[in-house]
Write an enzyme that holds these catalytic residues in place. Structure first.
Site, PDB file in Angstrom:
ATOM      1  N   ASP A 175      43.234  59.009  10.026  1.00 47.12           N
ATOM      2  CA  ASP A 175      42.407  57.661  10.097  1.00 47.12           C
ATOM      3  C   ASP A 175      41.042  57.400  10.773  1.00 47.12           C
ATOM      4  O   ASP A 175      40.796  58.483  11.120  1.00 47.12           O
ATOM      5  CB  ASP A 175      43.882  56.741  10.939  1.00 47.12           C
ATOM      6  CG  ASP A 175      43.339  55.084  11.049  1.00 47.12           C
ATOM      7  OD1 ASP A 175      43.283  54.847   9.206  1.00 47.12           O
ATOM      8  OD2 ASP A 175      43.622  54.347  11.157  1.00 47.12           O
ATOM      9  N   ASP A 215      39.644  53.760  11.277  1.00 44.88           N
ATOM     10  CA  ASP A 215      39.193  52.393  12.249  1.00 44.88           C
ATOM     11  C   ASP A 215      40.385  52.972  13.247  1.00 44.88           C
ATOM     12  O   ASP A 215      41.861  53.136  12.856  1.00 44.88           O
ATOM     13  CB  ASP A 215      39.818  51.085  11.328  1.00 44.88           C
ATOM     14  CG  ASP A 215      38.617  50.620  10.340  1.00 44.88           C
ATOM     15  OD1 ASP A 215      37.515  51.687  10.702  1.00 44.88           O
ATOM     16  OD2 ASP A 215      38.772  49.933   9.474  1.00 44.88           O
TER      17      ASP A 215
HETATM   18 MG   LIG Z   1      43.387  51.943  12.027  1.00 43.51          MG
END
Ligand SMILES: [Mg+2]
Ligand SMILES: [Zn+2]
Length: 180
Positions: A8, A10
């Site tokens: 992922d 962020d």
């Molecule tokens: Mg995230």
């Protein structure tokens, strides 16, 4: 077949600073480069990110592309090559096929790059990231950086939780993989 780690964006490789479209707002975690350099020795690396801020009109597609070009560039300077960065710009109401936890991008990568999904890992700071992995037989790992702490109680698969990408990578590289 190649094994992969699906990261992922962020809260995993950079701090979660909300919806960003300027490169000044990209803040890599201090461990990101070192960790990805080690992981890339054994795994293909992908980034998969939901950016519904685009669909909501809070940030522009061009802005997000600028941020992604910068991230990929900074990684490349450290000799880290991301096989592909997948981004869903949609909101739930769009009922798109690509927003995590829908496994669309995992299956895309599997086909396009001949990835061994069952022996691959998905790392994220939202329960949907973990679901995204488990739904197709990959190992989903939850980290407490970013929004991890905040959403911890919503987690269904609670067996694999680490403080950050750093501890996650150490565990992966030790070869400790659960069977299911
Ligand atoms: Mg995230
Ligand atoms: Zn989408």
């Amino acid at each position: 077949m190649k094994k992969a780690v699906f990261l992922d964006r962020d809260g995993v490789i950079i701090e979660d600073s909300g919806y960003i479209e300027n490169i000044e707002d990209v803040k890599f975690f201090p461990f990101t480069m070192e960790v990805l350099k080690k992981l890339k020795e054994h795994y293909e690396l992908f980034i998969v990110t939901n950016q519904s801020g685009i669909g909501r009109g809070l940030i522009t597609e061009e802005g997000v592309e600028r941020v992604h070009a910068y991230i990929l560039d900074e990684l490349r300077k450290n000799d880290i090559h991301i096989k592909e960065l997948y981004c869903c710009p949609h909101i739930n109401e769009d009922k798109c096929i690509c927003k995590k936890p829908n496994p669309y991008f995992l299956l895309e990568a599997e086909k396009k790059y001949n990835i061994d999904i069952k022996n691959s890992f998905v790392i994220g700071d939202h329960p949907s990231d973990v679901e995204f992995g488990f739904s197709v037989g990959a190992t989903g790992i939850y980290v407490l950086t970013g929004h991890g702490e905040k959403h911890l109680s919503e987690l269904k698969h609670r067996e694999l939780i680490f403080d950050s990408l750093k501890e996650t990578a150490e565990w992966i590289l030790e070869g400790n993989k659960t069977e299911n």
